[in-house]
Scaffold this motif. Structure first.
Motif, PDB file in Angstrom:
ATOM      1  N   VAL A 223      -8.146   2.077 -15.090  1.00  0.00           N
ATOM      2  CA  VAL A 223      -7.678   1.209 -14.009  1.00  0.00           C
ATOM      3  C   VAL A 223      -7.201  -0.117 -14.576  1.00  0.00           C
ATOM      4  CG1 VAL A 223      -8.361  -0.076 -11.945  1.00  0.00           C
ATOM      5  CG2 VAL A 223      -9.104   2.296 -12.235  1.00  0.00           C
ATOM      6  N   ALA A 224      -7.979  -0.703 -15.480  1.00  0.00           N
ATOM      7  CA  ALA A 224      -7.601  -1.980 -16.097  1.00  0.00           C
ATOM      8  C   ALA A 224      -6.282  -1.863 -16.843  1.00  0.00           C
ATOM      9  CB  ALA A 224      -8.704  -2.446 -17.031  1.00  0.00           C
ATOM     10  N   GLN A 225      -6.092  -0.751 -17.541  1.00  0.00           N
ATOM     11  CA  GLN A 225      -4.854  -0.560 -18.288  1.00  0.00           C
ATOM     12  C   GLN A 225      -3.653  -0.441 -17.356  1.00  0.00           C
ATOM     13  OE1 GLN A 225      -4.967   2.474 -21.294  1.00  0.00           O
ATOM     14  NE2 GLN A 225      -2.756   2.647 -21.436  1.00  0.00           N
ATOM     15  N   ASN A 226      -3.792   0.342 -16.292  1.00  0.00           N
ATOM     16  CA  ASN A 226      -2.669   0.573 -15.388  1.00  0.00           C
ATOM     17  C   ASN A 226      -2.354  -0.632 -14.502  1.00  0.00           C
ATOM     18  OD1 ASN A 226      -1.920   3.239 -16.089  1.00  0.00           O
ATOM     19  ND2 ASN A 226      -3.693   4.037 -14.999  1.00  0.00           N
ATOM     20  N   MET A 227      -3.325  -1.513 -14.300  1.00  0.00           N
ATOM     21  CA  MET A 227      -3.074  -2.696 -13.470  1.00  0.00           C
ATOM     22  C   MET A 227      -2.047  -3.625 -14.106  1.00  0.00           C
ATOM     23  SD  MET A 227      -4.497  -2.789 -10.486  1.00  0.00           S
ATOM     24  CE  MET A 227      -4.205  -4.517 -10.110  1.00  0.00           C
TER      25      MET A 227
ATOM     26  N   TYR B 121      -5.665   1.690  -4.854  1.00  0.00           N
ATOM     27  CA  TYR B 121      -4.978   2.956  -5.153  1.00  0.00           C
ATOM     28  C   TYR B 121      -5.484   3.551  -6.467  1.00  0.00           C
ATOM     29  CZ  TYR B 121      -1.173   5.762  -7.182  1.00  0.00           C
ATOM     30  OH  TYR B 121      -0.450   6.741  -7.823  1.00  0.00           O
ATOM     31  N   LEU B 122      -5.544   2.726  -7.511  1.00  0.00           N
ATOM     32  CA  LEU B 122      -5.947   3.224  -8.831  1.00  0.00           C
ATOM     33  C   LEU B 122      -7.413   3.656  -8.850  1.00  0.00           C
ATOM     34  CD1 LEU B 122      -4.116   0.646 -11.133  1.00  0.00           C
ATOM     35  CD2 LEU B 122      -3.523   3.054 -10.794  1.00  0.00           C
ATOM     36  N   LEU B 123      -8.263   2.913  -8.160  1.00  0.00           N
ATOM     37  CA  LEU B 123      -9.679   3.266  -8.125  1.00  0.00           C
ATOM     38  C   LEU B 123      -9.916   4.605  -7.434  1.00  0.00           C
ATOM     39  CD1 LEU B 123     -11.249  -0.208  -7.272  1.00  0.00           C
ATOM     40  CD2 LEU B 123     -11.528   1.070  -9.417  1.00  0.00           C
ATOM     41  N   ALA B 124      -8.996   4.993  -6.542  1.00  0.00           N
ATOM     42  CA  ALA B 124      -9.148   6.253  -5.803  1.00  0.00           C
ATOM     43  C   ALA B 124      -8.556   7.453  -6.532  1.00  0.00           C
ATOM     44  CB  ALA B 124      -8.504   6.120  -4.423  1.00  0.00           C
ATOM     45  N   LEU B 125      -7.845   7.211  -7.639  1.00  0.00           N
ATOM     46  CA  LEU B 125      -7.260   8.337  -8.371  1.00  0.00           C
ATOM     47  C   LEU B 125      -8.356   9.219  -8.954  1.00  0.00           C
ATOM     48  CD1 LEU B 125      -4.315   6.649 -10.331  1.00  0.00           C
ATOM     49  CD2 LEU B 125      -4.141   8.170  -8.356  1.00  0.00           C
ATOM     50  N   PRO B 126      -8.135  10.531  -8.999  1.00  0.00           N
ATOM     51  CA  PRO B 126      -9.133  11.426  -9.601  1.00  0.00           C
ATOM     52  C   PRO B 126      -9.375  11.051 -11.070  1.00  0.00           C
ATOM     53  CG  PRO B 126      -7.456  12.666  -8.396  1.00  0.00           C
ATOM     54  CD  PRO B 126      -6.977  11.255  -8.460  1.00  0.00           C
TER      55      PRO B 126
ATOM     56  N   ILE C 246       1.912  12.463  -1.421  1.00  0.00           N
ATOM     57  CA  ILE C 246       1.256  11.228  -1.002  1.00  0.00           C
ATOM     58  C   ILE C 246      -0.203  11.226  -1.442  1.00  0.00           C
ATOM     59  CG2 ILE C 246       2.762  10.835   0.978  1.00  0.00           C
ATOM     60  CD1 ILE C 246       0.605  12.025   2.771  1.00  0.00           C
ATOM     61  N   GLN C 247      -0.731  10.029  -1.620  1.00  0.00           N
ATOM     62  CA  GLN C 247      -2.170   9.850  -1.799  1.00  0.00           C
ATOM     63  C   GLN C 247      -2.641   8.912  -0.702  1.00  0.00           C
ATOM     64  OE1 GLN C 247      -3.952   8.893  -5.647  1.00  0.00           O
ATOM     65  NE2 GLN C 247      -5.251   7.395  -4.617  1.00  0.00           N
ATOM     66  N   THR C 248      -3.554   9.371   0.102  1.00  0.00           N
ATOM     67  CA  THR C 248      -3.937   8.593   1.284  1.00  0.00           C
ATOM     68  C   THR C 248      -5.322   7.961   1.190  1.00  0.00           C
ATOM     69  OG1 THR C 248      -4.755  10.622   2.326  1.00  0.00           O
ATOM     70  CG2 THR C 248      -2.489   9.966   2.810  1.00  0.00           C
ATOM     71  N   ASN C 249      -6.111   8.340   0.192  1.00  0.00           N
ATOM     72  CA  ASN C 249      -7.503   7.849   0.152  1.00  0.00           C
ATOM     73  C   ASN C 249      -7.624   6.591  -0.718  1.00  0.00           C
ATOM     74  OD1 ASN C 249      -6.871   9.474  -2.091  1.00  0.00           O
ATOM     75  ND2 ASN C 249      -9.031   9.864  -2.516  1.00  0.00           N
ATOM     76  N   LEU C 250      -7.023   5.501  -0.259  1.00  0.00           N
ATOM     77  CA  LEU C 250      -7.178   4.235  -0.969  1.00  0.00           C
ATOM     78  C   LEU C 250      -8.611   3.729  -0.837  1.00  0.00           C
ATOM     79  CD1 LEU C 250      -4.077   4.356  -0.998  1.00  0.00           C
ATOM     80  CD2 LEU C 250      -4.065   1.903  -0.560  1.00  0.00           C
ATOM     81  N   ASP C 251      -9.143   3.214  -1.938  1.00  0.00           N
ATOM     82  CA  ASP C 251     -10.532   2.751  -1.949  1.00  0.00           C
ATOM     83  C   ASP C 251     -10.593   1.270  -1.560  1.00  0.00           C
ATOM     84  OD1 ASP C 251     -13.213   2.537  -2.246  1.00  0.00           O
ATOM     85  OD2 ASP C 251     -13.273   2.955  -4.393  1.00  0.00           O
TER      86      ASP C 251
ATOM     87  N   ALA D  82       0.829  -1.210   0.000  1.00  0.00           N
ATOM     88  CA  ALA D  82       0.000   0.000   0.000  1.00  0.00           C
ATOM     89  C   ALA D  82       0.861   1.258   0.000  1.00  0.00           C
ATOM     90  CB  ALA D  82      -0.932  -0.010   1.210  1.00  0.00           C
ATOM     91  N   LEU D  83       1.873   1.311   0.874  1.00  0.00           N
ATOM     92  CA  LEU D  83       2.724   2.498   0.958  1.00  0.00           C
ATOM     93  C   LEU D  83       3.503   2.734  -0.326  1.00  0.00           C
ATOM     94  CD1 LEU D  83       4.130   2.279   4.606  1.00  0.00           C
ATOM     95  CD2 LEU D  83       2.442   3.897   3.725  1.00  0.00           C
ATOM     96  N   SER D  84       3.871   1.661  -1.018  1.00  0.00           N
ATOM     97  CA  SER D  84       4.644   1.834  -2.256  1.00  0.00           C
ATOM     98  C   SER D  84       3.850   2.630  -3.282  1.00  0.00           C
ATOM     99  CB  SER D  84       5.051   0.477  -2.833  1.00  0.00           C
ATOM    100  OG  SER D  84       3.958  -0.194  -3.436  1.00  0.00           O
ATOM    101  N   PHE D  85       2.525   2.502  -3.270  1.00  0.00           N
ATOM    102  CA  PHE D  85       1.693   3.265  -4.201  1.00  0.00           C
ATOM    103  C   PHE D  85       1.301   4.615  -3.624  1.00  0.00           C
ATOM    104  CE2 PHE D  85       0.727  -1.281  -5.106  1.00  0.00           C
ATOM    105  CZ  PHE D  85       1.372  -1.327  -6.339  1.00  0.00           C
ATOM    106  N   MET D  86       1.140   4.705  -2.321  1.00  0.00           N
ATOM    107  CA  MET D  86       0.720   5.952  -1.686  1.00  0.00           C
ATOM    108  C   MET D  86       1.824   7.012  -1.704  1.00  0.00           C
ATOM    109  SD  MET D  86      -1.189   4.156   1.555  1.00  0.00           S
ATOM    110  CE  MET D  86      -1.903   5.606   2.320  1.00  0.00           C
ATOM    111  N   LEU D  87       3.084   6.566  -1.587  1.00  0.00           N
ATOM    112  CA  LEU D  87       4.212   7.508  -1.572  1.00  0.00           C
ATOM    113  C   LEU D  87       4.674   7.737  -3.006  1.00  0.00           C
ATOM    114  CD1 LEU D  87       6.226   6.039   1.451  1.00  0.00           C
ATOM    115  CD2 LEU D  87       4.342   7.690   1.473  1.00  0.00           C
ATOM    116  N   GLN D  88       4.347   8.871  -3.561  1.00  0.00           N
ATOM    117  CA  GLN D  88       4.615   9.163  -4.962  1.00  0.00           C
ATOM    118  C   GLN D  88       5.870  10.012  -5.114  1.00  0.00           C
ATOM    119  OE1 GLN D  88       0.913  11.001  -6.146  1.00  0.00           O
ATOM    120  NE2 GLN D  88      -0.178   9.072  -6.232  1.00  0.00           N
ATOM    121  N   ASN D  89       6.685   9.687  -6.128  1.00  0.00           N
ATOM    122  CA  ASN D  89       7.958  10.370  -6.385  1.00  0.00           C
ATOM    123  C   ASN D  89       8.875  10.297  -5.169  1.00  0.00           C
ATOM    124  OD1 ASN D  89       6.891  11.329  -8.945  1.00  0.00           O
ATOM    125  ND2 ASN D  89       5.759  12.831  -7.754  1.00  0.00           N
ATOM    126  N   LEU D  90       8.879   9.152  -4.521  1.00  0.00           N
ATOM    127  CA  LEU D  90       9.702   8.952  -3.328  1.00  0.00           C
ATOM    128  C   LEU D  90      11.177   9.013  -3.692  1.00  0.00           C
ATOM    129  CD1 LEU D  90       9.811   8.130  -0.295  1.00  0.00           C
ATOM    130  CD2 LEU D  90       9.798   5.738  -1.058  1.00  0.00           C
TER     131      LEU D  90
END
Length: 556
Positions: free
Chosen positions: A377-381, A365-370, A255-260, A149-157
């Motif tokens: 989502v299917a493409q990025n998975m 993570y992807l489902l929560a993206l704006p 960061i993005q914190t609102n995972l669905d 989860a954190l690997s996706f939430m922390l962006q441009n780490l």
């Protein structure tokens, strides 16, 4: 003996002691076995971990003055001074100064959820500029989920984040906590590995590749489809730098914190499962995504009436994203059997070699993206965002009857359009084709990105990269697109590929170093430093001359 001026020391003779560098690491305590202590009701989380568990151990405390370290403890930016400890000087010539920040509520990891992940991410974000690295102490039960989860939430780490825990509490006589924590501190304080990692039993893993494989062994975690990023031996920590995943976008850490997490589910296929069972799960109120754990290379029962396939296809038409993950510990989902191909044709996305933990958290993570859509989502998975899956190309060959299948025809037409520099035709083809075409390979193993790396139109390379084409795939000669672009002398192509995260594979470097002698400029852009080559050759010559002199001197 009488002293005279000549015997007196001068200022020039006095050499001040060299200052020892210190790395600054924040240890975030979330709870878990590592900080537990005995109670009449069993093990419970204990407060004061730094004082009770670390201050008394010489490896964690060199006895130097406790310098206060500022820690931001909430989203308002409130700063609290925390007492710090310092390790002795490591074999890398520096100390690690650290402090422990304990969460207000220490949790057993089986109770953690998206709110807990958000609290960890926020703590890292608030203190990002104050520390060189971060160590997260966490229970082992859900540790692989938190890492993913954190690997996706922390962006441009851009700094190391190392999670660890233990199978036995640190206050117990026999424990694995001491080695796990010390190893994590050394990694976070010395090595610029800008990833979310998991350190356990002397190995550093990419966090989103891990899974818990034992409930009691000290070797509790493994990354079955990905070698360790680093291994600690009795001599040193050996980092596999070629594997380290680095951010490629020119953007600040965020960061993005609102995972669905409340609208995704996981279902394991078993022999005899009824389509009605799967349909019931897919009709759960508000469900947006499902991880389907299938047999072997991605197979599921379909039956003569294709009832299961129809259930899945119907859900996908309703906008539910379904990801196919293998139940096997190692290997990848690949539609090589008829049942697996049926799932693919129905719209089920192949999760390749992702773990269930990575697939579930990535989907949330992807489902929560704006502005996310089921299609995006299917493409990025199926694309690697943080190194969570192994991108692979599917070689295509000539059909035995001499006719080319439609998929191969499309790849051939695309190849000609790229070679001719026809950007509009490339866009037209990509608009009507599936995204997997980007990583398909021709008979030479060249993907569209390989072809675009030497295309006369750099705009085509830019377009294909923006569509998610991989810069890391190698053709049948073992060459990456970056190697081909540098070999063709295309500096702008090289720069664009490097900006997109491309680097030469370790197997390519010897050939690249030879070619760099004739064309150092473009190969320098690709990552080959001619000065290093010259120094290496000089060292080899000197070493050879030394050996010759030794042999001559020892001759009778």
């Amino acid at each position: 003996m009488a002293l005279n001026d000549a015997n007196l020391p001068t200022l020039a003779d006095e050499k001040p002691e060299e200052a020892i560098l210190e790395s600054r690491v924040l240890i975030i305590m979330t709870g878990g076995t590592i900080c537990m202590q005995q109670s009449p009701h069993g093990f419970i989380p204990a407060r004061g971990f730094q004082e009770k568990c670390m201050a008394r151990v010489p490896s964690f405390n060199d006895g130097s003055l406790s310098v206060p370290m500022d820690v931001i403890t909430n989203s308002k930016g409130d700063i609290t001074a925390h007492p710090s400890l310092s390790t002795p000087v490591t074999r890398y010539g520096r100390k690690v100064r650290y402090t422990v920040y304990e969460f207000e509520e220490l949790l057993d990891s089986s109770s953690i959820n998206a709110k807990g992940w958000a609290e960890i991410a926020e703590s890292i974000y608030q203190n990002y500029t104050l520390f060189d690295g971060f160590v997260i102490l966490h229970g082992t039960d859900s540790l692989a989920y938190t890492c993913s989860a954190l690997s996706f939430m922390l962006q441009n780490l851009g700094k190391p984040v190392v999670l660890t825990g233990s199978q036995a509490p640190m206050l117990e006589l026999q424990n694995d906590a001491t080695d796990n924590l010390l190893g994590s501190l050394v990694v976070a304080g010395h090595f610029m590995i800008p990833e979310v990692c998991l350190y356990f039993n002397n190995k550093l893993f990419r966090g989103n590749r891990t899974t818990k494989v034992s409930a009691s062994d000290f070797a509790a975690f493994d990354a079955p489809n990905c070698p360790p990023l680093a291994t600690t031996t009795s001599m040193r920590t050996n980092v596999n730098w070629d594997m380290v995943h680095r951010p490629t976008s020119l953007a600040q850490f965020r960061i993005q914190t609102n995972l669905d997490t409340t609208h995704v589910a996981c279902l394991r296929i078993f022999p005899g499962i009824k389509p009605e069972m799967v349909d019931a799960v897919l009709k759960l109120d508000g469900l947006r995504g499902l991880i389907l754990e299938t047999f072997g290379a991605g197979n599921a029962p379909s039956g003569q009436d294709n009832a299961m396939i129809n259930v899945l296809a119907s859900a996908i038409q309703r906008g539910i994203v379904i990801i196919n993950i293998t139940q096997c510990l190692t290997g990848s989902v690949s539609p090589v059997y008829a049942t697996g191909m049926s799932l693919s044709r129905a719209g089920v996305v192949a999760g390749l070699d992702m773990t269930t933990e990575a697939a579930l958290t990535k989907l949330a993570y992807l489902l929560a993206l704006p502005d996310s859509t089921p299609e995006s989502v299917a493409q990025n998975m199926s694309l690697s965002l943080r190194g969570e899956l192994t991108e692979s190309s599917v070689p295509v060959f000539r059909h035995p009857d001499g006719a080319l299948p439609e998929r191969v025809q499309t790849l051939t037409v695309l190849g000609y359009a790229i070679a001719q520099g026809d950007l509009e035709k490339v866009k037209t083809i990509m608009k009507t084709e599936q995204h997997w075409l980007l990583n398909d390979a021709d008979y030479s193993g060249n993907t569209p990105i390989h072809l675009a790396a030497t295309s006369p139109a750099i705009s085509i390379l830019h377009f294909l990269l923006s569509q998610g084409g991989s810069v890391h795939l190698r053709n049948r000669n073992g060459r990456t697109p970056l190697f081909l672009a540098a070999n063709a002398g295309l500096s702008d192509h090289v720069l664009l590929l490097r900006k997109s995260g491309a680097h030469l594979h370790s197997d390519e470097r010897p050939a690249a170093e030879l070619l760099a002698r004739r064309r150092p400029g473009v190969w320098g852009l690709a990552g080959i430093d001619p000065r290093e080559n010259n120094q290496r050759e000089l060292d080899e010559e000197n070493s050879g001359a030394g050996r010759s002199r030794t042999m001559a001197g020892s001759a009778p």
